[in-house]
Design an enzyme around this catalytic site. Sequence first.
Site, PDB file in Angstrom:
ATOM      1  N   ARG A  85     -10.674   0.185  14.817  1.00 40.55           N
ATOM      2  CA  ARG A  85     -10.444   0.972  13.615  1.00 40.55           C
ATOM      3  C   ARG A  85     -11.359   0.443  12.517  1.00 40.55           C
ATOM      4  O   ARG A  85     -12.297   1.106  12.109  1.00 40.55           O
ATOM      5  CB  ARG A  85      -8.969   0.876  13.225  1.00 40.55           C
ATOM      6  CG  ARG A  85      -8.516   1.878  12.218  1.00 40.55           C
ATOM      7  CD  ARG A  85      -7.020   1.829  11.975  1.00 40.55           C
ATOM      8  NE  ARG A  85      -6.572   0.569  11.359  1.00 40.55           N
ATOM      9  CZ  ARG A  85      -5.347   0.370  10.898  1.00 40.55           C
ATOM     10  NH1 ARG A  85      -4.438   1.328  10.990  1.00 40.55           N
ATOM     11  NH2 ARG A  85      -5.008  -0.779  10.355  1.00 40.55           N
TER      12      ARG A  85
ATOM     13  N   TYR B 192      15.744  30.605   7.945  1.00 37.78           N
ATOM     14  CA  TYR B 192      14.531  31.349   8.306  1.00 37.78           C
ATOM     15  C   TYR B 192      14.419  31.476   9.819  1.00 37.78           C
ATOM     16  O   TYR B 192      14.663  30.517  10.558  1.00 37.78           O
ATOM     17  CB  TYR B 192      13.293  30.615   7.812  1.00 37.78           C
ATOM     18  CG  TYR B 192      13.035  30.721   6.336  1.00 37.78           C
ATOM     19  CD1 TYR B 192      12.935  31.957   5.693  1.00 37.78           C
ATOM     20  CD2 TYR B 192      12.867  29.559   5.579  1.00 37.78           C
ATOM     21  CE1 TYR B 192      12.685  32.030   4.328  1.00 37.78           C
ATOM     22  CE2 TYR B 192      12.605  29.636   4.211  1.00 37.78           C
ATOM     23  CZ  TYR B 192      12.517  30.870   3.597  1.00 37.78           C
ATOM     24  OH  TYR B 192      12.264  30.950   2.264  1.00 37.78           O
TER      25      TYR B 192
ATOM     26  N   LYS C 143       0.852  -1.202   0.000  1.00 35.63           N
ATOM     27  CA  LYS C 143       0.000   0.000   0.000  1.00 35.63           C
ATOM     28  C   LYS C 143       0.885   1.248   0.000  1.00 35.63           C
ATOM     29  O   LYS C 143       2.078   1.174   0.319  1.00 35.63           O
ATOM     30  CB  LYS C 143      -0.907  -0.010   1.236  1.00 35.63           C
ATOM     31  CG  LYS C 143      -0.154   0.059   2.565  1.00 35.63           C
ATOM     32  CD  LYS C 143      -1.068  -0.193   3.763  1.00 35.63           C
ATOM     33  CE  LYS C 143      -0.285  -0.150   5.056  1.00 35.63           C
ATOM     34  NZ  LYS C 143      -1.100  -0.572   6.223  1.00 35.63           N
TER      35      LYS C 143
ATOM     36  N   MET D 262      11.620  24.716   2.263  1.00 38.50           N
ATOM     37  CA  MET D 262      10.845  23.846   1.381  1.00 38.50           C
ATOM     38  C   MET D 262      11.743  22.968   0.509  1.00 38.50           C
ATOM     39  O   MET D 262      11.521  21.767   0.365  1.00 38.50           O
ATOM     40  CB  MET D 262       9.921  24.678   0.490  1.00 38.50           C
ATOM     41  CG  MET D 262       9.015  23.821  -0.381  1.00 38.50           C
ATOM     42  SD  MET D 262       8.034  24.765  -1.557  1.00 38.50           S
ATOM     43  CE  MET D 262       6.929  25.641  -0.466  1.00 38.50           C
TER      44      MET D 262
END
Length: 385
Positions: free
Chosen positions: A145, A271, A46, A319
């Site tokens: 679940r 940053y 998956k 990023m």
Amino acid sequence: MSVVHAPISADHAGAILTIDLAAITENWRILSRKLKPGCDCGAVVKADAYGLGAPNIATALAGAGCKTFYVAHLGEGIELRKVLGREPRIIVMHGANPGLEGDIFKHGLIPVLSTPDQIAMWRTFASNADALQETIIQVDTGMNRLGLSNKEFTEHLNDPDCFQGLTPLALMSHLACAGTSEHPLNTAQLEQFTSALSAFRTKFPDAKGTLSNSSGIFLGEAWHHDYARPGAALYGLNPQPGNKNPMLSVARLQAKILQIRRVDSTETVGYGATFKAADGMKLATVSVGYADGFLRSLSNTGTALLDGFPIRVAGIVSMDLLTFDVSNVPDSSLRPGAMIDILSQEHTADDLADNAGTIGYEILTGLGQRYARRYLPANVPGLRS
Ligand SMILES: *Cc1c(COP(=O)(O)O)cnc(C)c1O
């Protein structure tokens, strides 16, 4: 998996992701040997085989003898069927949403039915389609679940109509705490599952049982039943956190250094100016960032290796870029184009996950689409030098 990305060349990419198919097939053999005789070792592929590429990996595993594949979504199952051809079993763990039974059937997929609605829809479909098609029934044993509750399961067994016309291959459940071997839920879930399975077999004597994921395999033979569903361990993640990892390393991620700089104690990095440099500090910036799956929570904490020297992220992860403090690395290793090992045998996805306060699964499934991806063939040992 459904989106076909044009291959990115190593020259054009900021980083190279190498996936060792031989290590994956060897991990599958290690798990197969661990299972009790007769237990089928499948492969959970998956989420694009945990971010590493389902088409290549499933093909390699099928070549190694794996006969049962597990995906989460119907779309994943349809794509995988194209890749694998008619033969292997493909199990869709989320089943069929109402109305999509025909798609499951057409592609020869086996749905896991987890709710009374899914079972009822499939029963109607099976009686109209006039064709036997295997299903798997899921019961909940403590995860809360997916799966029939204990009460729903008993009601279904007692009502002659509920499972009417179904051809269940197996009864399935999922372990909540298999990575912690001493957790009491492991035995509680096993007991509940084993008793559900014997009740199920009074109706369907040939039904198989499937309970264990990777970690469940290491709990012992009592948890194995007939079909095992390992994912993480195939991809090198440690099925027994806290103990030595018995699996081979599968993924290597190497990021190219774009720039080296030397700074002094009056300067900051990145940053928000969160990292204060020291005198004479050396920095290396690579073109990998949070858009590539290098989590922003690794700012100022993530570690990596450069020519075997441990290094740490300096400042906030951007990023597309991140900067390492490479002050402890000899100048001879510091040049643009040199490769920093973000993931390697010595510094795995589990290690990076520890830095970030998450699990290796999230690191692998988050790997971005901008890497040049290289697959080492299944018959040639690659990374294990
Ligand atoms: C993802 C998943 C698995 C595989 O689990 P791993 O821990 O990766 O081995 C098995 N069964 C179910 C139901 C799953 O959702």
